[in-house]
Each structure stands twice: as C-alpha cells, then as structure tokens.
Design a protein around this motif. Structure first.
Motif, PDB file in Angstrom:
ATOM      1  N   LYS A 330     108.843  70.711 -11.600  1.00  0.00           N
ATOM      2  CA  LYS A 330     110.044  71.119 -12.479  1.00  0.00           C
ATOM      3  C   LYS A 330     111.402  71.694 -12.094  1.00  0.00           C
ATOM      4  O   LYS A 330     112.626  71.654 -13.179  1.00  0.00           O
ATOM      5  N   LEU A 331     112.005  71.381 -10.827  1.00  0.00           N
ATOM      6  CA  LEU A 331     113.526  72.157 -10.684  1.00  0.00           C
ATOM      7  C   LEU A 331     113.894  71.031  -9.945  1.00  0.00           C
ATOM      8  O   LEU A 331     112.696  70.696  -8.878  1.00  0.00           O
ATOM      9  N   ILE A 332     115.085  71.171  -9.989  1.00  0.00           N
ATOM     10  CA  ILE A 332     116.579  70.097  -9.776  1.00  0.00           C
ATOM     11  C   ILE A 332     117.595  70.687  -8.921  1.00  0.00           C
ATOM     12  O   ILE A 332     117.374  71.464  -9.917  1.00  0.00           O
ATOM     13  N   VAL A 333     117.219  70.598  -7.580  1.00  0.00           N
ATOM     14  CA  VAL A 333     119.048  71.820  -7.223  1.00  0.00           C
ATOM     15  C   VAL A 333     119.743  71.230  -6.718  1.00  0.00           C
ATOM     16  O   VAL A 333     119.583  69.506  -6.139  1.00  0.00           O
ATOM     17  N   ALA A 334     120.882  71.383  -6.477  1.00  0.00           N
ATOM     18  CA  ALA A 334     122.475  70.795  -6.881  1.00  0.00           C
ATOM     19  C   ALA A 334     123.329  71.637  -6.589  1.00  0.00           C
ATOM     20  O   ALA A 334     123.062  73.191  -6.281  1.00  0.00           O
ATOM     21  N   PRO A 335     124.381  71.663  -5.657  1.00  0.00           N
ATOM     22  CA  PRO A 335     125.415  72.526  -5.985  1.00  0.00           C
ATOM     23  C   PRO A 335     125.685  72.970  -7.901  1.00  0.00           C
ATOM     24  O   PRO A 335     125.445  72.241  -8.627  1.00  0.00           O
ATOM     25  N   GLY A 336     126.726  74.118  -7.438  1.00  0.00           N
ATOM     26  CA  GLY A 336     126.639  74.511  -8.589  1.00  0.00           C
ATOM     27  C   GLY A 336     127.763  73.515  -9.778  1.00  0.00           C
ATOM     28  O   GLY A 336     127.883  73.718 -11.317  1.00  0.00           O
ATOM     29  N   CYS A 337     128.815  72.997  -9.389  1.00  0.00           N
ATOM     30  CA  CYS A 337     130.109  71.678 -10.210  1.00  0.00           C
ATOM     31  C   CYS A 337     130.269  70.515  -9.533  1.00  0.00           C
ATOM     32  O   CYS A 337     129.287  71.141  -7.941  1.00  0.00           O
ATOM     33  N   GLY A 338     131.213  70.141  -9.238  1.00  0.00           N
ATOM     34  CA  GLY A 338     131.962  68.453  -8.753  1.00  0.00           C
ATOM     35  C   GLY A 338     132.540  69.869  -7.883  1.00  0.00           C
ATOM     36  O   GLY A 338     133.171  70.518  -7.742  1.00  0.00           O
ATOM     37  N   PHE A 339     132.572  68.744  -6.470  1.00  0.00           N
ATOM     38  CA  PHE A 339     133.665  69.508  -5.254  1.00  0.00           C
ATOM     39  C   PHE A 339     134.651  68.973  -5.483  1.00  0.00           C
ATOM     40  O   PHE A 339     135.763  69.699  -4.480  1.00  0.00           O
ATOM     41  N   ALA A 340     135.369  67.814  -6.404  1.00  0.00           N
ATOM     42  CA  ALA A 340     136.576  67.682  -6.826  1.00  0.00           C
ATOM     43  C   ALA A 340     136.629  67.031  -7.829  1.00  0.00           C
ATOM     44  O   ALA A 340     136.898  66.292  -8.390  1.00  0.00           O
ATOM     45  N   SER A 341     136.385  67.944  -8.340  1.00  0.00           N
ATOM     46  CA  SER A 341     136.614  67.355 -10.143  1.00  0.00           C
ATOM     47  C   SER A 341     137.968  67.240 -10.773  1.00  0.00           C
ATOM     48  O   SER A 341     138.249  66.011 -11.044  1.00  0.00           O
ATOM     49  N   SER A 342     139.178  67.171 -10.124  1.00  0.00           N
ATOM     50  CA  SER A 342     140.494  66.554  -9.888  1.00  0.00           C
ATOM     51  C   SER A 342     140.426  66.084  -8.728  1.00  0.00           C
ATOM     52  O   SER A 342     140.858  66.328  -6.982  1.00  0.00           O
ATOM     53  N   ALA A 343     141.126  64.817  -8.766  1.00  0.00           N
ATOM     54  CA  ALA A 343     141.623  63.997  -7.451  1.00  0.00           C
ATOM     55  C   ALA A 343     142.769  64.849  -6.551  1.00  0.00           C
ATOM     56  O   ALA A 343     143.011  64.791  -5.009  1.00  0.00           O
ATOM     57  N   THR A 344     143.557  64.875  -7.318  1.00  0.00           N
ATOM     58  CA  THR A 344     144.774  65.728  -6.617  1.00  0.00           C
ATOM     59  C   THR A 344     144.001  67.197  -6.598  1.00  0.00           C
ATOM     60  O   THR A 344     145.609  67.621  -5.453  1.00  0.00           O
ATOM     61  N   ASN A 345     143.497  67.815  -6.822  1.00  0.00           N
ATOM     62  CA  ASN A 345     143.672  68.633  -6.323  1.00  0.00           C
ATOM     63  C   ASN A 345     142.139  69.395  -5.433  1.00  0.00           C
ATOM     64  O   ASN A 345     141.604  70.176  -6.555  1.00  0.00           O
ATOM     65  N   PRO A 346     141.641  69.178  -4.903  1.00  0.00           N
ATOM     66  CA  PRO A 346     140.019  69.745  -4.614  1.00  0.00           C
ATOM     67  C   PRO A 346     139.722  71.016  -4.077  1.00  0.00           C
ATOM     68  O   PRO A 346     140.525  71.326  -3.252  1.00  0.00           O
ATOM     69  N   VAL A 347     138.754  71.629  -4.395  1.00  0.00           N
ATOM     70  CA  VAL A 347     138.988  73.194  -3.885  1.00  0.00           C
ATOM     71  C   VAL A 347     138.318  72.697  -2.401  1.00  0.00           C
ATOM     72  O   VAL A 347     138.976  73.802  -1.170  1.00  0.00           O
ATOM     73  N   GLN A 348     137.654  71.229  -2.141  1.00  0.00           N
ATOM     74  CA  GLN A 348     137.138  71.443  -1.139  1.00  0.00           C
ATOM     75  C   GLN A 348     137.632  70.092  -0.013  1.00  0.00           C
ATOM     76  O   GLN A 348     138.028  69.278  -0.370  1.00  0.00           O
ATOM     77  N   THR A 349     137.009  70.011   1.086  1.00  0.00           N
ATOM     78  CA  THR A 349     137.116  69.071   2.109  1.00  0.00           C
ATOM     79  C   THR A 349     135.748  67.954   2.149  1.00  0.00           C
ATOM     80  O   THR A 349     135.076  68.563   1.630  1.00  0.00           O
ATOM     81  N   LEU A 350     136.506  66.963   2.187  1.00  0.00           N
ATOM     82  CA  LEU A 350     134.904  66.084   2.227  1.00  0.00           C
ATOM     83  C   LEU A 350     134.197  66.598   3.622  1.00  0.00           C
ATOM     84  O   LEU A 350     132.916  66.010   3.044  1.00  0.00           O
ATOM     85  N   GLU A 351     134.157  66.645   4.352  1.00  0.00           N
ATOM     86  CA  GLU A 351     133.656  67.343   5.454  1.00  0.00           C
ATOM     87  C   GLU A 351     132.534  68.211   4.841  1.00  0.00           C
ATOM     88  O   GLU A 351     131.842  68.798   5.796  1.00  0.00           O
ATOM     89  N   SER A 352     133.907  70.305   4.241  1.00  0.00           N
ATOM     90  CA  SER A 352     132.825  71.029   3.843  1.00  0.00           C
ATOM     91  C   SER A 352     131.934  70.981   2.806  1.00  0.00           C
ATOM     92  O   SER A 352     131.023  71.370   3.014  1.00  0.00           O
ATOM     93  N   ALA A 353     132.400  69.790   2.056  1.00  0.00           N
ATOM     94  CA  ALA A 353     131.064  69.344   0.721  1.00  0.00           C
ATOM     95  C   ALA A 353     129.680  68.233   2.124  1.00  0.00           C
ATOM     96  O   ALA A 353     129.213  69.184   1.154  1.00  0.00           O
ATOM     97  N   ARG A 354     130.599  67.782   2.599  1.00  0.00           N
ATOM     98  CA  ARG A 354     129.069  66.993   3.170  1.00  0.00           C
ATOM     99  C   ARG A 354     127.820  68.443   4.288  1.00  0.00           C
ATOM    100  O   ARG A 354     126.867  68.461   4.062  1.00  0.00           O
ATOM    101  N   ARG A 355     128.746  69.169   4.768  1.00  0.00           N
ATOM    102  CA  ARG A 355     127.848  70.332   5.138  1.00  0.00           C
ATOM    103  C   ARG A 355     127.185  71.069   4.262  1.00  0.00           C
ATOM    104  O   ARG A 355     126.490  71.537   4.786  1.00  0.00           O
TER     105      ARG A 355
END
Length: 367
Positions: A330-355
C-alpha cells in the motif's frame, strides 16, 4: 517487515549536469536514466531535462507569457510567473509527454533493462492559477491581475473557457504518454497545499478545506476520464532556494478531501521536509487511506543537501509503513519533492540527489 516489496520512485526533476545543451541532451538523458537504474529505483524518468522547470511542459506553449506578476515565498524571494495572454497554441499530433517517454525508452534499451517509466504533467488546478482571475491567481501586485484579465478576455472570456482548452490538452497528453509506453503519469498539483501563499497561515480549517475541495473537483474532471491505475498526484509546499513557498500548514487542512482524487496513487506527499517530519504522519493515521488507493510518502528531504544516513531513512520508512497498517504493497516511497524544480535554481547537486536516492533505496529494500 518486507522491505523488498515497497516501490521506490522520485517526484520528477533531477539536477542537470553542467553545460547541458540541445546537442548533448539525449546523452545526458541516457546518463541520468542509467544513474536511476544503477541506484535501484523501480520507476525512472528523464529528470525533466527537456524542461526549464517543472511547469514548462504546458506553460511554455504559445499563448503564455511571463509578466511582472510574481509569486513570493515566505523568505520574500520572488518568482515571476507565466500568465495566459491569448489562445493556447497546441498541436495534438505532437504530444509533449510522448516524446519524453520515447527518450526514456531509448535510454533503457541501450542499457538493456526494463523499468517502470514515469512522466509528469501539471494538474488542471495548477493551470487555473495562471489565468488572471483574482479568485484563482495568488500573485502580486494584485492591481495588475485585472489588467491582464481584460487582455485575455477577448480570447477566453472566463476561466472556464480557458480551462476547457487546458483539460482537452492534458487528456490528450496523458493518453499519448500511455500509448507511448508510460507506466505512470504523475499530476503535479502543489497548489492543493499551497493555499496560503503569502506565508500567513489562516487557521480557518473550513476555508482551507473549501479550497482543497475546489481543486479536487477540478482535477477530477480530467482524472475521471483517464485510467486510474496509471495515475499519481503530487502536492507539496514547494522547493526553492532559501525557503518554502509556505512553511506553515498541515495535512489536516487537506485530509480527507485529498482522498477523493481519482488516482491510483495518492502522492508523493511531502512528509519529512525538516519542518513537518514525523508529526505529520498522525493525520494520515487519523484518516485511513482508501482501500482502492496506494499512498506515496516523501521520506527524503530535498530542501537540504545533507544526505540522510540509511538508518535515518529506514526509521522514517518504518513510521510511514505504520500509516498503512504494515502493508508495504500500500506504500510507495520517494523524496518529498523534485530535486530541481527550476533548472536554473536547483537546491541540490546531481551528486547529492544521487546519494539521497541511493540511501533511500538501500533503506527500504533492506540491503
């Protein structure tokens, strides 16, 4: 606890590699799909690399334009927004999502593996927010909304006229994506929870729930025409540098009204974002998840680059599992939101998202 049975996914956007261009876009998509496969995610997408932001699937169609109207988050950061200014230009024979699906399929074929394919699209309730109507559009300066409403009325006299076109486009897009081979289409509806967009929380539950009901009814006009088993709907409080759109509000403002959405998967919903965390799970316990739906919960935060240890994520997963009475199906797990809602202003790096994604899979798969 049956860790091996839970499905892992992510909300959609992933940070882009440096110097991404149309010339190397296909290769970048191949790389990001391969990364998701190597991590062990059950559902993969193209990281939304073909878009400038999560709203670019529809709001960059001809007819929309960015104006001096803006949304402001709780830190005072402004984001200038697209507004519908004339008739939408859309060719139903060239669906946007189908092209994304085909790119993901090609990447998977190169690797020689099969995975569930996921694409995302804006929900009708979000699209309603870019029609210049003071009752729907949470933008500033308020006095300019009427100016743009007068301009667009020669094309769409009312918001309902505009939404008639929007709903037809979305239905065509989703059907084309499924025909192309998508397993999941996620509707993005952050607006459902972002009803107090000026950072001022109104404790009037009746007012909040009425806004949620209105959004749910509008979305269901489209969702009811599509195969439920392939549909998810994501809502959150935003993901922007420095702050959320709204740091206040709780799930009891939106439950159980959210459960009326005609989708097979409710969520991913943001739970562990550094503000709400374990406390928010009580509302999902209070309002039992419908028997015909699965619940997708965000157990990894996208608002900080700090990578949560496997043990921390596992505790979150175990707490989330209690919400569905211990049934991992009954459960699916994910991060809480997108890692880079805007291409020009991401909160994460690709490496931090991967980890973060890697640790999430390790935590819930019990490896």
């Amino acid at each position: 606890m049956g860790f091996e049975e839970v499905r892992t996914t992510h909300v959609g956007s992933l940070p882009r590699p440096p110097n991404l261009s149309p010339q190397n876009l296909d290769r970048a998509i191949e790389d990001v799909v391969k990364m998701q496969v190597e991590i062990g995610l059950d559902e993969v997408n193209d990281g939304e690399y073909r878009r400038q932001s999560f709203i670019s699937d529809l709001t960059e169609l001809p007819g929309f334009g960015v104006t001096e109207l803006y949304w402001e988050n709780s830190a005072g950061d402004r984001r200038f927004i697209p507004v519908i200014l004339r008739t939408i230009g859309y060719d139903p024979s060239k669906p946007i999502l189908a092209r994304e699906v085909e790119g993901i399929k090609r990447a998977l074929e190169k690797i020689g593996v099969r995975r569930r394919i996921k694409v995302t699209i804006l929900a009708p309730s979000f699209m309603a927010r870019v029609y210049p109507d003071p009752d729907w559009m949470p933008a500033k300066p308020r006095e300019l909304i009427d100016k743009y409403r007068q301009q667009v009325r020669q094309y769409y006299p009312t918001i309902d006229d505009y939404l008639d076109d929007v709903k037809k486009i979305i239905i065509n897009e989703v059907r084309a994506a499924l025909d192309a081979g998508a397993d999941v289409v996620q509707f993005d509806a952050p607006d459902i929870l972002q009803f107090d967009v000026y950072g001022e929380y109104n404790p009037d539950k009746g007012r909040a729930k009425e806004r949620v009901r209105r959004a749910v009814e509008l979305n269901n006009e489209v969702l009811s025409k599509l195969p439920t088993e392939h549909l998810e709907i994501h809502s959150c409080w935003g993901n922007f540098n420095n702050s959320q759109f709204n740091t206040l509000g709780h799930y009891d403002d939106a439950l159980p009204e959210l459960y009326d959405l005609k989708v097979g998967v409710l969520g991913p919903f943001e739970v562990f974002d550094g503000i709400r965390d374990f406390e928010e799970l009580k509302y999902f316990k209070q309002y039992a998840v419908p028997r015909d739906k699965k619940l997708a919960l965000g157990i990894v935060s996208v608002k900080s680059r700090n990578v949560e240890p496997v043990e921390v994520i596992r505790r979150r997963y175990e707490a989330a599992l209690e919400v569905v009475n211990g049934d991992p199906n009954k459960l699916i797990v994910a991060p809480g939101c997108g890692f880079a809602s805007s291409a020009t202003n991401p909160v994460q790096t690709l490496e931090s998202a991967r980890r973060k994604l890697r640790n999430m899979v390790l935590a819930v798969k019990g490896q």
